[in-house]
Write an enzyme that holds these catalytic residues in place. Structure first.
Site, PDB file in Angstrom:
ATOM      1  N   LYS A 144       0.876  -1.169   0.000  1.00  0.00           N
ATOM      2  CA  LYS A 144       0.000   0.000   0.000  1.00  0.00           C
ATOM      3  C   LYS A 144       0.911   1.216   0.000  1.00  0.00           C
ATOM      4  O   LYS A 144       0.786   2.117   0.838  1.00  0.00           O
ATOM      5  CB  LYS A 144      -0.915  -0.091   1.245  1.00  0.00           C
ATOM      6  CG  LYS A 144      -2.115   0.811   1.254  1.00  0.00           C
ATOM      7  CD  LYS A 144      -3.104   0.601   0.140  1.00  0.00           C
ATOM      8  CE  LYS A 144      -4.047   1.807   0.126  1.00  0.00           C
ATOM      9  NZ  LYS A 144      -4.848   1.904  -1.092  1.00  0.00           N
ATOM     10  N   ASP A 177      -1.913 -11.946   6.032  1.00  0.00           N
ATOM     11  CA  ASP A 177      -2.951 -12.602   6.827  1.00  0.00           C
ATOM     12  C   ASP A 177      -4.302 -12.448   6.123  1.00  0.00           C
ATOM     13  O   ASP A 177      -5.047 -13.421   5.942  1.00  0.00           O
ATOM     14  CB  ASP A 177      -2.987 -11.967   8.222  1.00  0.00           C
ATOM     15  CG  ASP A 177      -4.054 -12.591   9.105  1.00  0.00           C
ATOM     16  OD1 ASP A 177      -4.143 -13.833   9.124  1.00  0.00           O
ATOM     17  OD2 ASP A 177      -4.789 -11.834   9.774  1.00  0.00           O
TER      18      ASP A 177
HETATM   19  C1  IPM Z   1      -3.291 -16.704  11.282  1.00  0.00           C
HETATM   20  C2  IPM Z   1      -4.052 -16.061  12.431  1.00  0.00           C
HETATM   21  C3  IPM Z   1      -3.111 -15.333  13.377  1.00  0.00           C
HETATM   22  C4  IPM Z   1      -2.435 -14.218  12.602  1.00  0.00           C
HETATM   23  C5  IPM Z   1      -3.778 -14.794  14.652  1.00  0.00           C
HETATM   24  C6  IPM Z   1      -4.467 -15.900  15.432  1.00  0.00           C
HETATM   25  C7  IPM Z   1      -2.827 -14.062  15.546  1.00  0.00           C
HETATM   26  O1  IPM Z   1      -5.047 -15.223  11.936  1.00  0.00           O
HETATM   27  O2  IPM Z   1      -2.398 -17.519  11.538  1.00  0.00           O
HETATM   28  O3  IPM Z   1      -3.606 -16.429  10.128  1.00  0.00           O
HETATM   29  O4  IPM Z   1      -2.970 -13.096  12.504  1.00  0.00           O
HETATM   30  O5  IPM Z   1      -1.367 -14.445  12.070  1.00  0.00           O
HETATM   31 MN    MN Z   2      -5.330 -15.370   9.766  1.00  0.00          MN
END
Ligand code: IPM
Ligand code: MN
Ligand code: NAD
Length: 351
Positions: free
Chosen positions: A187, A244
């Protein structure tokens, strides 16, 4: 002999890890692998009962005495600040320096796509998510919490070292596996410092790989393109938070989070495998959780350990189960978690 630590964790974690273990043991009984497995109780129940999230001696054992960790999921409504999950999952990612979060998304069966007219094999995208920097370091703070004058900050970090190693890993992977291109998701138009560094490093490293196409994309437009034309993309490299988000989007385009495995790696040193999905408290205990993401994690673990035949058999058995309709409700079936796990394990043992 592969030494494997199991951390089933919370919610559906224990349900899906049970089936992952069943498939693992089926591969062993078929003579395809030798393993030593030890299960750890860490998760919300253990934290609420003992106050321990992940103690130093346990961390040291996980670091020194195992070749791989298989984690179900951590996250429980009884721990609203998610403290145990941060210590266990993020703690392991940071402290073992598992900088490479590899999240493949391939549509195994056309009818599982949410997109009209989708063909099996599209998308077939490998996400390389940076796993130790960005917004995830916990840096920041708050002033006057709970008052109208409250101030909160969370800082995002990018280091040249951290960006370069994940970008290089993505290009190396593309070259090694004949993948046509690497796309950077960022971004940089709105957040110049962190993503400006990403852009410069991506351009520099990309020059060393003239055989691999490279393209930098703004993540908002990329999200739109991924839905419109997912076949255009092959390898995506990105920072922690964007990775993520994109990995859940891609998991859905590839048939659902119940099918999406991932590996957290410090290549050659440490490995932690986990499904992309979470602990799904909404369906925990109902016997409907899809165990395939976790079963595919076992396949990835074997492949990384050099046991290609075990990995191939697991993947083939998964495809067969989906093709024959041995499926949990999230992938339009009526089977239970255990039925799917047993069916796949039987195939792996018999093959
Ligand atoms: C993932 C999960 C984790 C992240 C959380 C549970 C902290 O969403 O492994 O994708 O954000 O990495
Ligand atoms: Mn995740
Ligand atoms: P989630 O992935 O747990 O669930 C999202 C939706 O997908 C839910 O409707 C759930 O029922 C469904 N789902 C997930 N996995 C499934 C499976 N195997 N089979 C069938 N359906 C499945 O995401 P969430 O609800 O945002 O998170 C729940 C908890 O899990 C939170 O505490 C979160 O922090 C945690 N979490 C942990 C991890 C991890 O440990 N790696 C990853 C993501 C979320």
């Amino acid at each position: 002999m592969i030494r494997i630590a199991l951390i089933p964790g919370d919610g559906i974690g224990p349900e899906v890890v049970r089936e992952g273990r069943r498939v693992l043991e089926a591969a062993v009984s078929a003579g395809l692998a030798e393993v030593r497995v030890e299960e750890f109780p860490h998760g919300a129940d253990h934290f609420l009962a003992t106050g321990e999230t992940l103690s130093e001696p346990v961390f040291e054992r996980l670091r020194d005495e195992f070749d791989a960790i298989l984690l179900g999921a951590v996250g429980d409504p009884r721990v609203p600040d998610n403290r145990h999950a941060r210590d266990i999952l993020l703690g392991l990612r940071f402290r073992l320096d598992l900088y490479l979060n590899f999240r493949p998304a391939r549509l195994r069966l056309a009818e599982l796509s949410p997109l009209k007219g989708a063909a099996a094999g599209t998308p077939d995208i490998h996400v390389f998510r940076e796993n130790t920097e960005g917004f995830y370091t916990g840096s920041g703070g708050s002033l006057r919490p709970g008052t109208p004058q409250e101030v909160a900050t969370s800082e995002s970090f990018a280091t040249r070292f951290g960006v370069e190693r994940i970008v290089r890993a993505a290009f190396e992977h593309a070259r090694e596996h004949d993948r046509p291109g690497v796309t950077l998701a960022d971004k940089a138009n709105a957040v110049p410092h962190v993503y400006g560094l990403w852009r410069r490093v991506f351009a520099e490293v990309g020059k060393e790989y003239p055989d691999v196409k490279s393209e930098a994309a703004y993540v908002d437009a990329l999200a739109m393109q991924l839905v419109r034309d997912p076949g255009r993309f092959s390898v995506i490299v990105t920072e922690n938070l964007l990775g993520d988000i994109l990995s859940d989007l891609l998991a859905e385009l590839a048939g659902g989070v119940g099918l999406a495995p991932s590996a957290n790696l410090n290549p050659g040193r440490h490995a932690l495998y986990e499904p992309v999905h979470g602990s799904a408290p909404d369906i925990a205990g109902t016997g409907t959780a899809n165990p395939i993401a976790t079963i595919l994690c076992v396949g990835m673990l074997f492949r990384d350990a050099g046991l290609a035949e075990a990995a191939d058999r697991i993947e083939a058995a998964v495809d067969e189960s989906l093709g024959q309709g041995i499926r949990t409700p999230d992938v339009r079936g009526e089977s239970t978690t255990e039925e799917v796990g047993r069916w796949i394990a039987d195939r792996v043992a018999a093959a």
